[in-house]
Write a protein that holds these residues in place. Structure first.
Motif, short mmCIF file in Angstrom:
data_model
loop_
_atom_site.label_atom_id
_atom_site.label_comp_id
_atom_site.label_asym_id
_atom_site.label_seq_id
_atom_site.Cartn_x
_atom_site.Cartn_y
_atom_site.Cartn_z
N ARG A 81 22.21 22.74 46.60
CA ARG A 81 21.60 23.83 45.85
C ARG A 81 22.56 24.33 44.78
O ARG A 81 23.73 24.61 45.06
N TYR A 82 22.08 24.47 43.55
CA TYR A 82 22.87 25.03 42.47
C TYR A 82 22.99 26.54 42.69
O TYR A 82 21.97 27.24 42.83
N PRO A 83 24.21 27.08 42.72
CA PRO A 83 24.37 28.48 43.14
C PRO A 83 24.15 29.52 42.04
O PRO A 83 24.24 30.72 42.33
N TYR A 84 23.85 29.09 40.83
CA TYR A 84 23.79 30.05 39.72
C TYR A 84 22.39 30.21 39.13
O TYR A 84 22.24 30.65 37.99
N SER A 85 21.36 29.84 39.88
CA SER A 85 19.99 30.07 39.44
C SER A 85 19.14 30.45 40.65
O SER A 85 19.46 30.10 41.79
N ALA A 86 18.05 31.15 40.38
CA ALA A 86 17.19 31.64 41.47
C ALA A 86 16.52 30.50 42.21
O ALA A 86 16.29 30.58 43.42
N ASP A 87 16.18 29.42 41.49
CA ASP A 87 15.47 28.31 42.13
C ASP A 87 16.40 27.24 42.68
O ASP A 87 15.95 26.24 43.25
N ALA A 94 33.63 34.69 48.95
CA ALA A 94 34.73 33.76 49.16
C ALA A 94 35.45 33.44 47.86
O ALA A 94 36.68 33.37 47.81
N ALA A 95 34.69 33.27 46.77
CA ALA A 95 35.31 32.98 45.47
C ALA A 95 36.18 34.14 45.02
O ALA A 95 37.30 33.94 44.51
N LEU A 96 35.70 35.37 45.19
CA LEU A 96 36.47 36.52 44.76
C LEU A 96 37.70 36.75 45.64
O LEU A 96 38.72 37.26 45.16
N ARG A 97 37.62 36.36 46.89
CA ARG A 97 38.83 36.42 47.74
C ARG A 97 39.89 35.45 47.21
O ARG A 97 41.09 35.76 47.26
N ARG A 98 39.46 34.29 46.73
CA ARG A 98 40.41 33.35 46.15
C ARG A 98 41.05 33.94 44.88
O ARG A 98 42.25 33.80 44.67
N VAL A 99 40.24 34.58 44.06
CA VAL A 99 40.78 35.22 42.85
C VAL A 99 41.86 36.24 43.23
O VAL A 99 42.95 36.26 42.65
N ALA A 100 41.55 37.07 44.21
CA ALA A 100 42.50 38.11 44.62
C ALA A 100 43.76 37.52 45.24
O ALA A 100 44.85 38.08 45.10
N ALA A 101 43.61 36.38 45.91
CA ALA A 101 44.75 35.79 46.62
C ALA A 101 45.71 35.08 45.68
O ALA A 101 46.94 35.23 45.82
N TRP A 102 45.19 34.30 44.72
CA TRP A 102 46.11 33.48 43.93
C TRP A 102 45.64 33.20 42.49
O TRP A 102 46.30 32.43 41.78
N GLY A 103 44.59 33.83 42.03
CA GLY A 103 44.12 33.57 40.67
C GLY A 103 44.79 34.46 39.63
O GLY A 103 45.37 35.50 39.95
N ASP A 104 44.69 34.03 38.38
CA ASP A 104 45.12 34.85 37.25
C ASP A 104 43.94 35.54 36.58
O ASP A 104 44.12 36.37 35.69
N GLY A 105 42.73 35.16 36.98
CA GLY A 105 41.55 35.75 36.40
C GLY A 105 40.30 35.25 37.08
O GLY A 105 40.34 34.40 37.98
N TRP A 106 39.17 35.82 36.65
CA TRP A 106 37.85 35.49 37.23
C TRP A 106 36.85 35.22 36.12
O TRP A 106 36.80 35.96 35.13
N TYR A 107 36.07 34.15 36.29
CA TYR A 107 34.95 33.86 35.39
C TYR A 107 33.67 33.95 36.21
O TYR A 107 33.31 33.01 36.92
N GLY A 108 33.01 35.09 36.14
CA GLY A 108 31.72 35.25 36.80
C GLY A 108 30.62 34.69 35.92
O GLY A 108 30.51 35.05 34.74
N PHE A 109 29.80 33.82 36.48
CA PHE A 109 28.85 33.05 35.67
C PHE A 109 27.41 33.36 36.06
O PHE A 109 27.07 33.41 37.25
N ASN A 110 26.57 33.56 35.02
CA ASN A 110 25.14 33.80 35.23
C ASN A 110 24.88 34.99 36.16
O ASN A 110 23.98 34.94 37.00
N LEU A 111 25.65 36.03 35.98
CA LEU A 111 25.43 37.26 36.75
C LEU A 111 24.15 37.94 36.26
O LEU A 111 23.79 37.85 35.09
N ASP A 112 23.47 38.63 37.18
CA ASP A 112 22.14 39.15 36.87
C ASP A 112 22.15 40.19 35.76
O ASP A 112 21.33 40.14 34.84
#
Length: 291
Positions: free
Chosen positions: A49-55, A192-210
């Motif tokens: 399932r593609y995680p960035y669309s409703a269908d 889970a993705a945002l926990r990774r950002v907080a743990a060791w990322g330099d930034g976040w790219y949130g995609f197709n947010l509502d």
């Protein structure tokens, strides 16, 4: 707040004349970053399932051209001089991290330090199967790959002994331009993705947010995870793309602390029309983002 453009690498945006035209026009208009994503393979019938669309379906048809983002962005960098370039995102666990470290550092050096390396863990089991890479534990693999790459960039003679990657006393040159670092911007909207950002990322790219409220909720979650990890969330670069962005969203996003609104748009097939297309987007969004 800055405004970026996610327009290259797919369909008409994969063609050299369009890449050149978009890079030049976006830079002249004042866009901050040119983003380009990745899929090594596509399938006619996905088992994931593609995680960035409703269908759950990706909008890009499997027959579309889809450039390798590192190669495509090298052409964009050559057609410009100041605009940032970013993978949005590179599916890091599908790659050899030593090779990606070399490619990224080379692109950063040749572009004059303009690269942000957006990475994700991937969602398509079919793609991992085609590449012969285990789909399981891809998040752990990604984290270790980033640690190994940072070691290669930082050290003149680098060694690393992990579960997924090992090397001993190797040199990888050139080094990244900015203090031997390339910003690692993590994609994904899940907890889970945002926990990774907080743990060791330099930034976040949130995609197709509502919408703006969805961004606010996700940023609140990210800030809480940063506090738990003992990190200052304000030091992270926060980039977001909305499903249907409007100019009226820009002030609200800026108030939330978003650093870059990324506009996802397909460029015209005719490169002669790109300047007007980019100017129209700039009129809508860059003027709204101006202080």
């Amino acid at each position: 707040m800055q405004v970026g453009l996610h327009a290259l690498g797919i369909g008409d945006g994969a063609r050299r004349p369009v890449i050149d035209a978009v890079a030049g026009a976006a830079e002249r208009c004042g866009f901050a970053t040119l983003w380009s994503g990745e899929h090594v393979v596509m399938v006619d019938r996905s088992s994931s399932r593609y995680p960035y669309s409703a269908d759950g379906q990706i909008a890009v048809p499997p027959t579309a051209d889809w450039n390798d983002p590192m190669i495509g962005l090298s052409f964009a960098a050559a057609a410009s001089s100041t605009i940032g370039i970013a993978t949005g995102v590179l599916l890091l666990p599908e790659h050899n991290p030593v090779l990606v470290a070399k490619q990224a550092a080379t692109l950063d050096a040749l572009s004059g330090g303009r690269l942000a390396l957006g990475v994700g863990i991937g969602w398509s089991r079919d793609e991992f199967d085609a590449l012969g890479v285990p789909f399981a534990r891809r998040a752990a693999r990604t984290a270790e790959y980033v640690a190994a790459m940072r070691t290669l960039w930082r050290e003149d003679v680098a060694s690393f002994d992990g579960e997924f990657v090992r090397f001993d006393s190797v040199r990888v040159n050139p080094k990244p331009v900015r203090d031997r670092q390339i910003p690692i911007v993590l994609g994904g909207n899940t907890d889970a993705a945002l926990r990774r950002v907080a743990a060791w990322g330099d930034g976040w790219y949130g995609f197709n947010l509502d919408d703006v409220s969805h961004v606010a909720e996700r940023l609140d979650f990210l800030e809480a995870r940063c506090r738990e990890a003992g990190r200052d969330g304000a030091r992270l670069r926060r980039c977001v793309a909305l499903r249907q962005p409007q100019a009226r969203d820009v002030p609200a996003l800026a108030d939330l602390g978003v650093d870059e609104l990324v506009i996802v748009e397909s460029p015209p097939a005719d490169p002669r029309l790109v300047a007007g297309w980019a100017s129209g987007l700039a009129d809508r969004f860059l003027e709204a983002a101006a202080p």
